[in-house]
Design a protein around this motif. Structure first.
Motif, mmCIF file in Angstrom:
data_model
loop_
_atom_site.group_PDB
_atom_site.id
_atom_site.type_symbol
_atom_site.label_atom_id
_atom_site.label_comp_id
_atom_site.label_asym_id
_atom_site.label_seq_id
_atom_site.Cartn_x
_atom_site.Cartn_y
_atom_site.Cartn_z
ATOM 1 N N GLY A 147 -8.512 12.071 -18.250
ATOM 2 C CA GLY A 147 -7.397 11.347 -17.365
ATOM 3 C C GLY A 147 -6.921 12.115 -16.130
ATOM 4 O O GLY A 147 -6.670 13.048 -16.214
ATOM 5 N N LYS A 187 -12.237 3.855 -19.307
ATOM 6 C CA LYS A 187 -12.026 4.874 -18.355
ATOM 7 C C LYS A 187 -12.848 4.339 -17.055
ATOM 8 O O LYS A 187 -13.923 4.049 -17.108
ATOM 9 N N GLU A 194 -12.344 9.361 -13.934
ATOM 10 C CA GLU A 194 -11.961 9.894 -14.981
ATOM 11 C C GLU A 194 -13.408 10.473 -15.877
ATOM 12 O O GLU A 194 -13.434 10.172 -16.998
ATOM 13 N N PHE A 231 -1.025 5.997 -13.668
ATOM 14 C CA PHE A 231 -1.066 7.512 -13.666
ATOM 15 C C PHE A 231 0.211 8.203 -14.128
ATOM 16 O O PHE A 231 -0.077 9.516 -14.310
ATOM 17 N N LYS A 284 -1.716 19.300 -19.756
ATOM 18 C CA LYS A 284 -1.948 18.472 -18.671
ATOM 19 C C LYS A 284 -1.097 19.465 -17.427
ATOM 20 O O LYS A 284 -0.119 19.847 -17.596
ATOM 21 N N THR A 315 -1.167 10.612 -19.104
ATOM 22 C CA THR A 315 -1.909 10.420 -20.377
ATOM 23 C C THR A 315 -3.144 11.068 -20.370
ATOM 24 O O THR A 315 -3.988 11.182 -19.712
ATOM 25 N N ASN A 316 -2.970 11.691 -21.852
ATOM 26 C CA ASN A 316 -4.110 12.595 -22.162
ATOM 27 C C ASN A 316 -5.014 11.969 -23.106
ATOM 28 O O ASN A 316 -4.761 11.483 -24.116
ATOM 29 N N PHE A 317 -6.314 11.275 -22.428
ATOM 30 C CA PHE A 317 -7.136 10.753 -23.261
ATOM 31 C C PHE A 317 -7.705 11.266 -24.502
ATOM 32 O O PHE A 317 -8.412 10.425 -25.321
ATOM 33 N N PRO A 349 -7.011 5.476 -23.485
ATOM 34 C CA PRO A 349 -6.818 4.792 -22.128
ATOM 35 C C PRO A 349 -6.426 3.343 -22.213
ATOM 36 O O PRO A 349 -6.836 2.604 -23.058
#
Ligand code: OVV
Length: 405
Positions: A71, A86, A91, A181, A314, A75-77, A82
């Protein structure tokens, strides 16, 4: 690391870059982060942050360590699903990213974009006919509603090959995408609620039968016919056009108009030499960067400017802060159309650097050229208002008095 302690060896900057206060005026917060260190920790979102030019550029240019497939937002996919399938370009990492990027890069190449220049120029001139007529009739115009929104909303979907109807849906969609985002805050929730009724429209307009046979959209499907991407990937790339191509340029143009209204001496220089339209737009991108932030995720433990960052973390890059870093730019808070700010981060950098930047620059150049030719003075006729967005530096209104040349 437990949930409460900050990581060791990283300066903590206890700010909320998604608060109304920060978004209304991000620059004091940017300075705080830049001065605290090359990499800082923002506890509220448990994220690392880079706000200096050198580190923003370093992150953007190391796509192996700082990946996008988890991502480009907070947000950490790898941990959370998601909210939409994506993006297969934004992404994604190599090798998946590579072939898809090549298709869009060809469609939006400098050579390809020369084909649309004349049409884009005629539309800019036609728009100014209407704007100047309106200015004469009612004294003031709105730089957002009457100018900055109308232009990209006309020329870009035209170039993609979309019909005329329902284009205003793209405004709601872009606002929501760029909110997404950031954190899942109230701002995102509200924009998601507003976009809900038009999501169906957006997705259906990514299909081949909705696109004219000669536009950028059709060219994506032709690439699929040649086997360069799959048929299933084609509508996903049209979706990327519709996500990234409208709200960005609208606010790039809006912010540039604001810069010129606020800096009459710079506008005067532009009027004297219209070929400065392109550098004046570029400098506006540096000075008020439309896309404020993008994120990456560490694929492995790494060190950035001597700071250890574990794997799967992140890191947010403050593009707009990099663009006002005094370590990079002399007198960074000055809007100077002669600056020619090569190396600014407003389009990102590296393999994910804005693939549409040739089109974005064309739109900016043509609007500022028409402005410089048609207008003697551009002044604020009231206080501009911001539309707060988790990612974009956006305007809601820009009351302008335009004196005809
Ligand atoms: C650069 C950008 C912004 C928003 C959306 C996308 C890309 C996309 O690929 O959907």
């Amino acid at each position: 690391m437990n949930d409460f302690n900050p990581p060791a060896g990283v300066p903590v900057v206890d700010i909320d870059p998604y608060s109304d206060e920060f978004l209304l005026d991000p620059y004091p917060g940017h300075e705080l982060m830049r001065e605290a260190g090359p990499v800082v920790w923002i506890p509220k979102y448990r994220m690392y942050a880079a706000a200096r030019h050198a580190e923003v550029r370093a992150v953007m240019n190391d796509h192996v360590t700082f990946i996008s497939s988890a991502g480009a937002g907070l947000t950490n996919f790898l941990r959370e699903k998601p909210f939409r399938p994506k993006s297969i370009i934004l992404e994604a990492d190599p090798p998946d990213h590579t072939k898809v990027r090549a298709v869009l890069a060809r469609i939006l190449s400098p050579k390809a974009v020369t084909q649309i220049r004349l049409t884009f120029q005629q539309e800019a001139d036609a728009l100014f006919d209407r704007v100047m007529e309106k200015a004469a009739r009612q004294g003031t115009v709105d730089g957002v509603v009457d100018l900055a929104e109308l232009y990209p909303l006309k020329v870009f979907p035209d170039a993609v090959g979309l019909g005329a109807e329902g284009r205003e849906n793209l405004l709601l969609y872009g606002n929501m995408i760029f909110n997404s985002f950031g954190p899942r805050n109230e701002r995102l929730a509200k924009s998601a609620e507003l976009v809900q009724p038009v999501t169906e429209w957006i997705m259906s307009h990514c299909n081949r039968e909705k696109l004219s046979p000669d536009g950028f959209g059709a060219q994506i499907y032709e690439a699929a016919d040649r086997g360069e991407i799959t048929q299933a990937e084609a509508p996903m790339l049209v979706r990327s056009f519709l996500s990234a191509g409208v709200d960005t340029t609208i606010n790039g143009i809006g912010n540039a108009l604001l810069c010129l209204a606020n800096h009459p001496a710079e506008f005067e220089k532009l009027r004297e030499n219209v070929t400065l339209a392109r550098p004046a737009f570029e400098e506006a991108l540096r000075y008020e960067s439309t896309v404020q932030t993008f994120f990456r995720t560490t694929s492995k433990e790494t060190e950035l400017a001597g700071v250890r960052i574990p794997a799967d973390e992140k890191i947010v890059t403050f593009l707009s802060s990099a663009n006002r870093d005094p370590r990079q730019w002399p007198d960074p808070d000055r809007y100077d159309i002669n600056r020619k700010p090569a190396g600014h981060m407003a389009f990102g950098s590296g393999i994910h650097g804005c693939v549409g930047q040739v089109v974005a620059r064309l739109e900016g150049e043509l609007i500022l050229t028409a402005l410089a030719k048609r207008v003697k003075r551009i002044e604020l006729s009231g206080a501009p208002t911001r539309r707060l967005n988790n990612t974009l530096r956006a305007l809601a209104t820009l009351p302008l008095r335009l004196t005809p040349a």
